[in-house]
Design a protein around this motif. Structure first.
Motif, PDB file in Angstrom:
ATOM      1  N   PHE A  76     -44.537  49.121 -59.080  1.00 51.34           N
ATOM      2  CA  PHE A  76     -43.585  49.326 -57.985  1.00 51.34           C
ATOM      3  C   PHE A  76     -42.843  48.008 -57.745  1.00 51.34           C
ATOM      4  O   PHE A  76     -43.450  46.944 -57.853  1.00 51.34           O
ATOM      5  CB  PHE A  76     -44.297  49.632 -56.674  1.00 51.34           C
ATOM      6  CG  PHE A  76     -45.148  50.845 -56.669  1.00 51.34           C
ATOM      7  CD1 PHE A  76     -44.630  52.053 -56.260  1.00 51.34           C
ATOM      8  CD2 PHE A  76     -46.473  50.787 -57.046  1.00 51.34           C
ATOM      9  CE1 PHE A  76     -45.418  53.177 -56.229  1.00 51.34           C
ATOM     10  CE2 PHE A  76     -47.272  51.902 -57.014  1.00 51.34           C
ATOM     11  CZ  PHE A  76     -46.743  53.107 -56.607  1.00 51.34           C
ATOM     12  N   LEU A  77     -41.600  48.113 -57.354  1.00 56.74           N
ATOM     13  CA  LEU A  77     -40.876  46.911 -56.947  1.00 56.74           C
ATOM     14  C   LEU A  77     -41.130  46.686 -55.465  1.00 56.74           C
ATOM     15  O   LEU A  77     -41.302  47.636 -54.703  1.00 56.74           O
ATOM     16  CB  LEU A  77     -39.381  47.067 -57.187  1.00 56.74           C
ATOM     17  CG  LEU A  77     -38.925  47.109 -58.644  1.00 56.74           C
ATOM     18  CD1 LEU A  77     -37.424  47.261 -58.701  1.00 56.74           C
ATOM     19  CD2 LEU A  77     -39.344  45.862 -59.400  1.00 56.74           C
ATOM     20  N   GLN A  78     -41.138  45.426 -55.069  1.00 58.08           N
ATOM     21  CA  GLN A  78     -41.357  45.100 -53.656  1.00 58.08           C
ATOM     22  C   GLN A  78     -40.239  44.195 -53.163  1.00 58.08           C
ATOM     23  O   GLN A  78     -39.690  43.415 -53.944  1.00 58.08           O
ATOM     24  CB  GLN A  78     -42.678  44.355 -53.488  1.00 58.08           C
ATOM     25  CG  GLN A  78     -43.889  45.208 -53.723  1.00 58.08           C
ATOM     26  CD  GLN A  78     -45.169  44.534 -53.239  1.00 58.08           C
ATOM     27  OE1 GLN A  78     -46.027  45.167 -52.691  1.00 58.08           O
ATOM     28  NE2 GLN A  78     -45.287  43.246 -53.469  1.00 58.08           N
ATOM     29  N   ASN A  79     -39.954  44.312 -51.889  1.00 58.15           N
ATOM     30  CA  ASN A  79     -38.939  43.448 -51.282  1.00 58.15           C
ATOM     31  C   ASN A  79     -39.555  42.090 -50.991  1.00 58.15           C
ATOM     32  O   ASN A  79     -40.022  41.828 -49.884  1.00 58.15           O
ATOM     33  CB  ASN A  79     -38.419  44.076 -49.986  1.00 58.15           C
ATOM     34  CG  ASN A  79     -37.219  44.944 -50.241  1.00 58.15           C
ATOM     35  OD1 ASN A  79     -36.375  44.620 -51.077  1.00 58.15           O
ATOM     36  ND2 ASN A  79     -37.142  46.057 -49.560  1.00 58.15           N
ATOM     37  N   ASP A  80     -39.621  41.252 -51.973  1.00 65.22           N
ATOM     38  CA  ASP A  80     -40.188  39.918 -51.774  1.00 65.22           C
ATOM     39  C   ASP A  80     -39.407  38.940 -52.637  1.00 65.22           C
ATOM     40  O   ASP A  80     -39.168  39.191 -53.821  1.00 65.22           O
ATOM     41  CB  ASP A  80     -41.662  39.912 -52.167  1.00 65.22           C
ATOM     42  CG  ASP A  80     -42.405  38.746 -51.535  1.00 65.22           C
ATOM     43  OD1 ASP A  80     -43.420  38.990 -50.884  1.00 65.22           O
ATOM     44  OD2 ASP A  80     -41.940  37.599 -51.685  1.00 65.22           O
ATOM     45  N   ALA A  81     -39.009  37.826 -52.028  1.00 59.77           N
ATOM     46  CA  ALA A  81     -38.186  36.860 -52.764  1.00 59.77           C
ATOM     47  C   ALA A  81     -38.991  36.124 -53.826  1.00 59.77           C
ATOM     48  O   ALA A  81     -38.468  35.769 -54.879  1.00 59.77           O
ATOM     49  CB  ALA A  81     -37.588  35.864 -51.784  1.00 59.77           C
ATOM     50  N   GLN A  82     -40.265  35.906 -53.548  1.00 52.32           N
ATOM     51  CA  GLN A  82     -41.093  35.140 -54.499  1.00 52.32           C
ATOM     52  C   GLN A  82     -41.272  35.961 -55.785  1.00 52.32           C
ATOM     53  O   GLN A  82     -41.767  37.100 -55.728  1.00 52.32           O
ATOM     54  CB  GLN A  82     -42.451  34.833 -53.873  1.00 52.32           C
ATOM     55  CG  GLN A  82     -43.202  33.765 -54.619  1.00 52.32           C
ATOM     56  CD  GLN A  82     -44.483  33.363 -53.909  1.00 52.32           C
ATOM     57  OE1 GLN A  82     -44.629  33.601 -52.715  1.00 52.32           O
ATOM     58  NE2 GLN A  82     -45.387  32.765 -54.642  1.00 52.32           N
ATOM     59  N   PRO A  83     -40.888  35.416 -56.924  1.00 48.85           N
ATOM     60  CA  PRO A  83     -40.900  36.220 -58.154  1.00 48.85           C
ATOM     61  C   PRO A  83     -42.250  36.848 -58.479  1.00 48.85           C
ATOM     62  O   PRO A  83     -42.313  37.985 -58.924  1.00 48.85           O
ATOM     63  CB  PRO A  83     -40.496  35.219 -59.232  1.00 48.85           C
ATOM     64  CG  PRO A  83     -39.756  34.159 -58.518  1.00 48.85           C
ATOM     65  CD  PRO A  83     -40.350  34.068 -57.163  1.00 48.85           C
ATOM     66  N   ARG A  91     -49.169  31.876 -45.861  1.00 49.48           N
ATOM     67  CA  ARG A  91     -50.034  30.692 -45.947  1.00 49.48           C
ATOM     68  C   ARG A  91     -49.593  29.752 -47.075  1.00 49.48           C
ATOM     69  O   ARG A  91     -49.387  28.571 -46.862  1.00 49.48           O
ATOM     70  CB  ARG A  91     -51.475  31.152 -46.172  1.00 49.48           C
ATOM     71  CG  ARG A  91     -52.453  30.016 -46.105  1.00 49.48           C
ATOM     72  CD  ARG A  91     -53.865  30.498 -46.330  1.00 49.48           C
ATOM     73  NE  ARG A  91     -54.363  31.243 -45.191  1.00 49.48           N
ATOM     74  CZ  ARG A  91     -55.550  31.854 -45.165  1.00 49.48           C
ATOM     75  NH1 ARG A  91     -56.313  31.811 -46.215  1.00 49.48           N
ATOM     76  NH2 ARG A  91     -55.952  32.512 -44.091  1.00 49.48           N
ATOM     77  N   ASN A  92     -49.446  30.293 -48.270  1.00 45.88           N
ATOM     78  CA  ASN A  92     -49.020  29.462 -49.396  1.00 45.88           C
ATOM     79  C   ASN A  92     -47.543  29.733 -49.685  1.00 45.88           C
ATOM     80  O   ASN A  92     -47.194  30.309 -50.714  1.00 45.88           O
ATOM     81  CB  ASN A  92     -49.879  29.752 -50.638  1.00 45.88           C
ATOM     82  CG  ASN A  92     -51.328  29.439 -50.386  1.00 45.88           C
ATOM     83  OD1 ASN A  92     -51.646  28.434 -49.776  1.00 45.88           O
ATOM     84  ND2 ASN A  92     -52.216  30.323 -50.825  1.00 45.88           N
ATOM     85  N   GLY A  93     -46.714  29.345 -48.750  1.00 46.99           N
ATOM     86  CA  GLY A  93     -45.280  29.588 -48.902  1.00 46.99           C
ATOM     87  C   GLY A  93     -44.677  28.740 -50.014  1.00 46.99           C
ATOM     88  O   GLY A  93     -45.244  27.725 -50.418  1.00 46.99           O
TER      89      GLY A  93
END
Lengths: 256, 510
Positions: free
Chosen positions: B386-393, B474-476
């Protein structure tokens, strides 16, 4: 009592002729239908490579289902995987699903989605060992509705490759293998073998496709292609240059 | 005869069964109310401290802290004094229904009390005592089995449901209780009716029984008389029975153990056929099948076969069982083989069509492939994405195993991708590989970098593309990404970590 015995001789003769005529017509019609179906099937079995110029060079105007296509890449980052993914996308455009055997555990689904592959038609398989890779590829190729199997195997034993090829034939599935160019001397059961050589260029992504093997032989065994940065469209360098020249000519004509 | 089994504080009992490490801790199960979170159920220790049902959680926490500080002689709080858990009535009910299904071993008719949050199981055990050697032996057997499961249960039995319920909830453990001596709460009346009776000084059933029925009806309506009759065993009630789950199992046993693997496979073939026959009779399909092979010297081998779609196809099931058996070494001659269905679902049977629907056929074929791959490789190796709306690759997609019963269509939460087809690499390097960059360019793109013992000269690049995650993670990450093309035409995806200024390889445009 047979029907022929109950009617006069002339009538019986006419009836026999009629039967023979009908049988002949039926046989001809059946033969025509079968031939038509075979032709239709063969047309449907070709899968476009995503590049029209490459399709033109191939005997079936595309990759044939039930066969293997090998992409031999000149180093990591050469774009061979992208070209194979485009072929997988085209293979399952109408029906079926693509199976990705991700042994290196590096396959990035968002890139596949951006390329146009529907993720709902994607099955990601991550076997743990080489033996399982051979088995998983074989199973995926045998699946009747599997359209394409994409894998990144390094070394394939000849016996296994032959088994894969037979499985692809039985499942009518397109096998797409992305391998390093170093395996070129190894024997292969792939019907089409392409070597991908990247070229540094100022415009778009330019690659040279060297057709190492193809059924029927070729009058030209090298093709310069470019991949559009924005659309991902693949076209040959010649056709792109011609298109841009025509566009310039049209604009000049319009101005004058 | 009706047997009522009351499980006091069922939500708490369920939680303690689920998390045994909470056994000796003060636990509060709270619910959200208009006054904020309030205590629904709490452990006995907290009841002794003064915590009660309906109390705000903040108050309970204050009490807990006070007790903790008194106990330690210090005011410093090292940890939370109470374990808080949100009330989940749906899960409580589901769990109680499963327990009711387990109770079908005692009676064919098992139901729950008709409450919004039931805590009592009701069993029609008429004639069941004959199988256990008497009424007392039967009751002892039931209570022992509940104790073995780690459940605290209070049992009451009588001629009617109301009678059994009252005895289970309000009878004394030590002495035999007469119905007349039970409080009016044993009648399952509403709070309002109970308050009316309390105002009139009618606290026990004997007080109600001493009054004329017509007067009782005037006081609290017909419901009071009905409940009284039910409790006294004069009027019976119907138990809404919970259907028993179907049990599909087959068993094969031999005196002389089987040594040959082929023989075991042959037995399995017959077992699979018999099991599928049982399933087909009820139009059910197996989703999960457990195979138990017992060898001599009491060595047991157990494995599970999961199916993508409900299946009653003996050949397919046998194939999956054989795939599992291939990976197992038989340590001793096999003396018994049993198959049982752990999870089943209605079998979808479609009439064959002249122009068959290819989509449904696709699903069937996919199910066959997934079952095979799952059986040999394991469920964590066969995935859907599934694709997710998250900027982190690394977090822009989610993988899920294709497990049994999940053949339904799924939709991704992302409709439009924010990058072009060549915007992301096909191979993602996780975790990113640090690039040894020799030249110092103050955060600017390096002209050279080395990767896999190869030195690359950057020919052209695209970027930077700033990717930054929220402060709440937490680990941005805070990175500047570049797509680079080398002089050889190879493409990579690299980034500069803005926190450290180091360069990393994140992807390869394979």
């Amino acid at each position: 009592m047979a029907l022929d015995d109950a009617v006069p001789d002339d009538a019986a003769k006419a009836m026999r002729q009629l039967r023979a005529d009908l049988a002949h017509r039926l046989a001809t019609a059946t033969k025509a239908t079968v031939t038509k179906a075979t032709v239709t099937k063969s047309v449907h079995q070709a899968v476009t490579s995503g590049c029209l110029s490459l399709d033109d060079l191939l005997p079936d105007k595309g990759f044939t289902r039930g066969t293997f296509v090998e992409w031999l890449g000149e180093g990591a980052g050469c774009g061979a995987g992208f070209l194979a993914l485009v072929a997988a996308r085209e293979a399952c455009r109408e029906d079926g699903f693509a199976v990705v055997i991700d042994t290196p555990r590096r396959f990035y689904p968002p890139a596949a989605a951006a390329c146009g592959l529907e993720l709902s038609r994607l099955l990601l398989v991550r076997p743990q060992c080489e033996k399982d890779v051979y088995w998983a590829v074989d199973q995926a190729l045998r699946c009747p509705r599997g359209s394409a199997v994409l894998a990144w195997p390094q070394h394939i034993p000849n016996r296994i490759f032959r088994r894969w090829q037979l499985s692809a034939e039985s499942g009518d599935c397109l096998g797409l293998l992305v391998r390093p160019a170093t395996v070129q001397p190894e024997p292969s059961w792939a019907e089409t073998r392409l070597r991908v050589i990247p070229r540094a260029s100022r415009n778009d992504w330019q690659l040279t496709l060297e057709i190492l093997r193809c059924r029927g032989g070729l009058h030209k065994n090298q093709l310069e292609i470019v991949i559009d940065e924005q659309t991902g469209k693949i076209q040959s360098l010649d056709s792109r240059d011609m298109a841009s020249s025509m566009a310039i000519a049209a604009s000049v004509a319009e101005k004058s | 005869m009706i047997l009522a089994i009351w499980l006091p504080q069922w939500p708490l009992q369920r939680l303690l069964l689920k998390s045994p490490d909470l056994q000796n801790q003060p636990v509060v199960i709270y619910q959200q109310t208009s006054r904020g979170p309030c205590v629904a159920v709490c452990s006995d220790q907290l009841v002794r401290w003064g915590v009660s049902s309906g109390m705000p959680v903040a108050e309970a926490l204050a009490l807990g802290r006070r007790r903790q500080s008194l106990g330690r002689g210090s005011t410093r709080n090292e940890k939370e004094p109470l374990h808080l858990e949100l009330c989940d009535p749906v899960a409580d009910r589901k769990s109680l229904v499963r327990l009711a299904q387990w109770c079908h071993r005692f009676s064919p008719i098992v139901g729950l009390e008709e409450e919004s949050s039931p805590e009592t199981l009701l069993l029609d055990v008429t004639g069941m005592d004959l199988f256990a050697g008497g009424e007392d032996a039967f009751i002892t057997q039931v209570s022992e089995q509940f104790r073995e499961r780690g459940l605290l249960a209070r049992l009451g039995w009588g001629p009617t449901l109301g009678n059994a319920w009252a005895l289970a909830h309000y009878s004394s453990d030590s002495v035999e209780t007469e119905m007349e001596n039970l409080p009016v709460e044993a009648l399952r009346l509403s709070v309002k009716t109970q308050q009316i009776l309390a105002r009139l000084g009618l606290g026990y059933l004997r007080d109600l029984l001493s009054l004329p029925r017509a007067e009782l009806q005037n006081v609290a309506g017909a419901i009071l008389l009905q409940r009284l009759d039910q409790a006294m065993g004069r009027v019976s009630e119907v138990i809404r029975a919970i259907p028993s789950p179907h049990h599909f199992s087959v068993f094969w046993q031999t005196e002389h153990g089987l040594l040959q693997r082929e023989s075991v496979e042959h037995v399995m073939q017959h077992q699979a056929a018999d099991l599928c026959q049982l399933l087909k009779k009820r139009s059910r399909g197996a989703l999960s099948v457990v195979c138990r092979i017992q060898c001599q010297d009491s060595v047991d081998l157990t494995f599970r076969v999961g199916l993508f779609l409900p299946c009653a196809d003996a050949n397919h099931l046998q194939r999956l069982l054989e795939l599992q058996l291939e990976s197992i070494t038989l340590p001793a001659p096999v003396v018994s083989v049993s198959l049982y269905v752990l999870q089943d679902a209605p079998l979808v049977i479609r009439q064959r069509e002249l122009f068959a629907n290819r989509i449904s056929q696709n699903e069937q074929d996919l199910a066959g492939l997934v079952d095979c791959l799952n059986s040999r490789l394991g469920t964590d190796c066969v995935l859907r994405v599934f694709l997710q709306n998250d900027a982190q690759p690394e977090k822009a997609y989610r993988e899920e195993p294709l497990i049994e019963g999940c053949a339904t269509k799924y939709a991704s939460s992302v409709n439009r991708l924010p990058f072009s087809p060549l915007g992301r690499p096909l191979s993602l390097v996780t975790p990113p590989v640090k690039l040894p960059v020799t030249e110092k360019r103050n955060g600017q793109l390096p002209r050279y970098f080395s990767c896999a013992f190869q030195r690359h000269h950057v020919f052209r690049s695209w970027g930077p593309e700033r990717i930054e995650t929220g402060w709440w993670r937490r680990n941005g990450v805070r990175r500047d990404y570049y797509r680079v093309e080398t002089t050889e035409g190879l493409r990579f995806w690299i980034f500069c970590c803005l926190q450290t200024g180091e360069w990393f390889l994140q992807g390869v445009f394979d």
